[in-house]
Structures are given as structure tokens and as C-alpha cells.
Design an enzyme around this catalytic site. Structure first.
Site, PDB file in Angstrom:
ATOM      1  N   GLN A 131      -2.831 -23.850  -7.009  1.00 58.36           N
ATOM      2  CA  GLN A 131      -2.360 -24.105  -5.648  1.00 58.36           C
ATOM      3  C   GLN A 131      -2.152 -25.588  -5.379  1.00 58.36           C
ATOM      4  OE1 GLN A 131      -4.306 -21.792  -2.616  1.00 58.36           O
ATOM      5  NE2 GLN A 131      -3.920 -23.337  -1.047  1.00 58.36           N
ATOM      6  N   HIS A 164      -7.007 -16.166  -3.387  1.00 54.24           N
ATOM      7  CA  HIS A 164      -6.872 -16.052  -4.833  1.00 54.24           C
ATOM      8  C   HIS A 164      -7.677 -14.851  -5.312  1.00 54.24           C
ATOM      9  CE1 HIS A 164      -5.063 -20.075  -5.661  1.00 54.24           C
ATOM     10  NE2 HIS A 164      -5.436 -20.202  -4.394  1.00 54.24           N
ATOM     11  N   HIS A 181      -6.082 -17.011 -14.823  1.00 51.68           N
ATOM     12  CA  HIS A 181      -6.432 -15.605 -15.030  1.00 51.68           C
ATOM     13  C   HIS A 181      -5.226 -14.673 -14.986  1.00 51.68           C
ATOM     14  CE1 HIS A 181     -10.105 -17.518 -13.384  1.00 51.68           C
ATOM     15  NE2 HIS A 181     -10.681 -16.805 -14.335  1.00 51.68           N
TER      16      HIS A 181
END
Length: 185
Positions: free
Chosen positions: A113, A141, A75
Site C-alpha cells: 500500500q 488487507h 501473500h
């Protein structure tokens, strides 16, 4: 890196979303966006500084709570948190600031991650050749907390353990305890 092209693209992006940049307060926003992402995607250079382990130190070396910021590759929204990075020295020891530099180096790009955690551990294993490496990342996040499911306060925990930090239960437990992660036993 082409900041001019990035600024033009940011202006088109905002326009496509119906955000006018005609006002004085928004006129410079496309340039600020381009510079902000350029900064997020550019790690500072560093040299790996290692020293002979003349004293034969064989206990855990751990840098806790290293500030971490990266950008979700799905994103392009930030994720922030902390990394705990440790190793069991072999023939060489590492300059302590380099633990934070390695985290920054791999965090400065669109990431997930899980990959970030493994890249840090693998890099230390390959470049330092320690008896073991451990990396734990705890992050929020914003792609999950500010949009979509909007699960405010949710944190994601990932770990990579190599060498003795993976295979020796006592060493593993010591590392996880020092990072504040509980093993449930």
C-alpha cells in the site's frame, strides 16, 4: 500472459496443498484461479486526458472514495479499500475519470500500500505538473484480517502529499479534512 501454464500451476498448487480437483465443482477451479489473477493483474488501458486551465482554476480538485482493489505482494491475497486523490491545478486540468484510472493502473499488480500511494501521487505530479498532489488510501488487507494475526476490521491508512499540499499547512489541512482524515489539531 500464459493462462494455460498458470492453470496447470494452479492445479499443481492445489494438489500440493491436499485439495483435490477431481469433483465436478472443483474441476474448473485451477482455470478460474488463473483467469481471476490475470484479471487482477491487468489494468485497462487509458489515455491521459488533460485540458488547458483556461479559467485559471486554483482550488483543490478531489475525487473521494475511489474503489480500490489490489493484491498484497507478500501473500498474493487481496486488499480492498478506497483512495482519495486530489490536486491543485497548474496550467492544465485532468479529465476526472483519469483519477480513478490512475489508481486502477497502479493497483493492478502485486503491491504494498505504501508504494501504491506514492506511485499514484508521483505519476500525477510527473504527468500533470500541478501545484500540489495528495493521495490517501484506506484499505483492509486480507493477509492481516483472514490469516496470521486475524485482526478483523483493521484498516491501513497511507498518504503521500506533494507540492503545496505538503508544504502549505492550510492547504494540507483542507485536503485532509475533505478526505475525512483528521490532523489531530
Amino acid at each position: 500472459m500464459d493462462l494455460s501454464a498458470a492453470e496447470q500451476a494452479a492445479a499443481r498448487f492445489l494438489e500440493a496443498l491436499g485439495v483435490s480437483t477431481d469433483s465436478e465443482s472443483l474441476r474448473g477451479t485451477p482455470g478460474r484461479m488463473a483467469r481471476a489473477y490475470a484479471e487482477l493483474f491487468t489494468p485497462r488501458p487509458f489515455d491521459l486526458t488533460t485540458f488547458p486551465n483556461d479559467e485559471g482554476y486554483d482550488e483543490l480538485v478531489l475525487a473521494r472514495s475511489i474503489p480500490l482493489r489490489s493484491v498484497c505482494e507478500h501473500h498474493l491475497l487481496p486488499f480492498v479499500g478506497t483512495a482519495h486523490v486530489g490536486y491543485l491545478p497548474g496550467a492544465r486540468i485532468l479529465g476526472l475519470s483519469k483519477l480513478a484510472r490512475v489508481v486502477e493502473h497502479f493497483a493492478c499488480r502485486p503491491q504494498v500500500q505504501e508504494r501504491l500511494t506514492k506511485q499514484i501521487a508521483d505519476w500525477l505530479q510527473d504527468n500533470l505538473e500541478p501545484k500540489g498532489v495528495g493521495v490517501v488510501i484506506d484499505a483492509e488487507h486480507t493477509c492481516m484480517t483472514l490469516r496470521g494475526v486475524r485482526a478483523t476490521g483493521t484498516r491501513t491508512l497511507t498518504s503521500t502529499l506533494l507540492g503545496l499540499l505538503r508544504t502549505d499547512p492550510r492547504t494540507r489541512a483542507e485536503f485532509l479534512a475533505c478526505t475525512g482524515v483528521t490532523t489531530g489539531t
